[in-house]
Design an enzyme around this catalytic site. Structure first.
Site, PDB file in Angstrom:
ATOM      1  N   CYS A 256       0.874  -1.185   0.000  1.00  0.00           N
ATOM      2  CA  CYS A 256       0.000   0.000   0.000  1.00  0.00           C
ATOM      3  C   CYS A 256       0.907   1.230   0.000  1.00  0.00           C
ATOM      4  CB  CYS A 256      -0.918   0.002   1.213  1.00  0.00           C
ATOM      5  SG  CYS A 256      -1.888  -1.516   1.434  1.00  0.00           S
ATOM      6  N   ALA A 257       1.611   1.443  -1.105  1.00  0.00           N
ATOM      7  CA  ALA A 257       2.724   2.393  -1.133  1.00  0.00           C
ATOM      8  C   ALA A 257       2.306   3.847  -1.040  1.00  0.00           C
ATOM      9  CB  ALA A 257       3.554   2.172  -2.404  1.00  0.00           C
ATOM     10  N   GLY A 260       4.656   7.076  -1.331  1.00  0.00           N
ATOM     11  CA  GLY A 260       5.993   6.512  -1.457  1.00  0.00           C
ATOM     12  C   GLY A 260       6.992   6.823  -0.373  1.00  0.00           C
ATOM     13  N   GLY A 261       6.570   7.374   0.761  1.00  0.00           N
ATOM     14  CA  GLY A 261       7.526   7.713   1.809  1.00  0.00           C
ATOM     15  C   GLY A 261       8.294   6.514   2.329  1.00  0.00           C
ATOM     16  N   LYS A 262       7.598   5.440   2.611  1.00  0.00           N
ATOM     17  CA  LYS A 262       8.267   4.236   3.132  1.00  0.00           C
ATOM     18  C   LYS A 262       8.984   3.491   2.004  1.00  0.00           C
ATOM     19  CE  LYS A 262       4.953   3.902   6.911  1.00  0.00           C
ATOM     20  NZ  LYS A 262       4.104   5.021   6.461  1.00  0.00           N
ATOM     21  N   ASP A 280      -0.177   0.041  -5.338  1.00  0.00           N
ATOM     22  CA  ASP A 280      -1.273   0.837  -4.775  1.00  0.00           C
ATOM     23  C   ASP A 280      -2.464   0.719  -5.718  1.00  0.00           C
ATOM     24  OD1 ASP A 280      -1.344   3.015  -2.384  1.00  0.00           O
ATOM     25  OD2 ASP A 280      -2.788   3.551  -3.931  1.00  0.00           O
ATOM     26  N   CYS A 380      -1.268   3.776  10.972  1.00  0.00           N
ATOM     27  CA  CYS A 380      -1.098   5.021  11.735  1.00  0.00           C
ATOM     28  C   CYS A 380      -2.357   5.250  12.572  1.00  0.00           C
ATOM     29  CB  CYS A 380      -0.810   6.206  10.822  1.00  0.00           C
ATOM     30  SG  CYS A 380      -1.995   6.448   9.474  1.00  0.00           S
TER      31      CYS A 380
END
Length: 451
Positions: A256-257, A260-262, A280, A380
């Site tokens: 579940c990109a 794209g932070g991770k 995604d 989160c």
């Protein structure tokens, strides 16, 4: 802008936020793009005013409803969500900024670009509010905590008597963290470059790659940012990427990109060596991530659009990956410091729908990992039904997976900072850790018997 015009712009922006289904930050960006004549200092003032209004939403609503009845004003008292934006702004100026009736009467002149004259019922409310405190002992916990009433028992099940301090922490402005991009710089260089451009930072307390900005700064305008040496990423989010343990040469999926932070963090950990698939359901999100990937100097990422959690690609790719990150869609309760409007867009039915979706995603994406490989499930969210309870249900139906203790993994994957986990899982929150709220579970798939 003159103060009266600023006041009217605050009302206009709040009206736009209330009437739009989009998150407040997106609505604000569109609002200011359409009003290029508003200068940067005025934009900052107006936006800060609206975000303060969003953080005082329940308490201001409570006061207006209470005084409407006490003053015997005509008509029914407005519902919590139906308090007119103008009246909310006026009440905020009295309760938070300490304005008097004469102050507001002067601003509401009815001149061009200024608010229209105060009505008598507005004057009556302003007089009654003068001298009152925003928080009152008669307000129930959910009003003082600025959250929907239904969520208090859910949070109490996990946080007990820490709920009210937690809610207070969730209602404060969030700091800005950046992750040093190890493909282009080390932490010392990141600090030196940022400080050479007038930005003061300090090292993070948990992530070895984290820097926290002191005060406000226009980070996107710096060469350090434009050259990809740093990326904006909450320190808690950085820890998620580190716990995936994506190493050079591995095959990894970010299921579940999103933006794209991770993905960026894992690519840096892999040193651009190996295969990283960013998936995604939104092609738009994946396309926007391309800009960040180029800036960071990442070139081992392939983007893949999924039709859903049960996309045929998952079946075809089963058992081919060393690591699978599932940063699951969730209630986002851990990010309410940054998105104060989101708390009023969430209801119990939405959480139940997300809970079902999380189950489908975890069941499907876990098929991608090979025996001996790992699935990292993260949210989160602060709600136990999206976190511990979700993992318990998955393990009950997936006997080939076991939980790895985050405390055991921490020294090798994160470093010398003290591990904040108190059990098998990592649970972060703004009260204890000054990060966004995060939950992380590391699951390992068993090797075949006799392997």
């Amino acid at each position: 802008m003159i103060p009266a015009a600023r006041l009217q712009a605050t009302v206009d922006l709040l009206e736009a936020v209330v009437s739009s289904p989009r998150p407040a930050d997106g609505t604000a960006s569109e609002f200011f793009r359409a009003r290029r004549y508003i200068g940067s200092k005025d934009r900052r003032f107006i936006a800060d005013d609206v975000w303060s209004l969003l953080r005082t939403w329940a308490r201001i609503s409570w006061w207006i409803r209470r005084l409407h009845s006490q003053l015997g004003l005509p008509g029914e008292a407005p519902e919590w969500s139906d308090v007119p934006p103008r009246l909310r702004v006026l009440a905020h100026r009295v309760l938070v900024a300490g304005y008097s009736l004469s102050d507001l009467d002067l601003l509401c002149s009815g001149d061009k670009f200024c608010p229209h004259r105060l009505r008598e019922r507005e004057k009556a409310l302003i007089r009654a509010l003068r001298g009152q405190r925003l928080t009152h002992s008669d307000q129930p916990d959910w009003v003082q905590g600025e959250v929907p009433e239904w969520i208090i028992p859910d949070l109490a099940a996990c946080y007990g008597d820490r709920v009210m301090p937690l809610l207070e922490a969730l209602n404060r402005e969030a700091p800005v963290d950046v992750r040093v991009n190890s493909l282009k710089a080390d932490v010392a260089e990141g600090i030196a470059r940022l400080e050479s451009e007038g930005i003061t930072v300090r090292p993070g307390l948990l992530s070895p790659l984290s820097l926290r900005l002191e005060g406000r700064a226009n980070l996107p305008a710096t060469e350090t940012f434009r050259e990809g040496l740093v990326e904006v990423q909450d320190e808690g989010s950085q820890l998620v990427g580190l716990l995936v343990d994506a190493r050079p040469g591995m095959a990894v999926v970010d299921f579940c990109a999103g933006a794209g932070g991770k993905t960026l963090a894992m690519a840096a950990g892999m040193e651009n060596k190996g295969r990283l698939i960013a998936c995604d359901v939104s092609q738009g999100r994946l396309e926007r991530s391309a800009v960040r990937l180029r800036r960071a100097g990442v070139h081992n990422v392939t983007r893949h659009v999924l039709s859903g959690e049960r996309d045929k690609w998952v079946k075809r790719s089963a058992g081919r990956f060393d690591r699978v990150l599932i940063d699951a869609p969730c209630s986002g309760t851990g990010t309410w410091r940054r998105n104060p409007d989101a708390r009023w867009r969430l209801d119990r039915q939405s959480v139940q729908a997300l809970d079902e979706l999380q189950g489908h995603i975890l069941d499907s994406a876990s098929r991608l990992v090979r025996p001996g490989g790992r699935v990292v499930y993260a949210t989160c969210s602060l709600l136990p039904q999206e976190n511990e309870a979700r993992i318990e249900r998955f393990l009950a139906s997936s006997p080939d997976f076991r939980v790895l203790d985050v405390r055991t993994l921490w020294p090798d994957l994160v470093g010398t900072s003290p591990c904040p986990a108190t059990g098998l899982f990592l649970r972060l929150d703004p009260l204890e850790h000054d990060t966004d709220g995060f939950f992380v579970a590391v699951l390992e798939r068993a090797e075949p018997s006799g392997a």
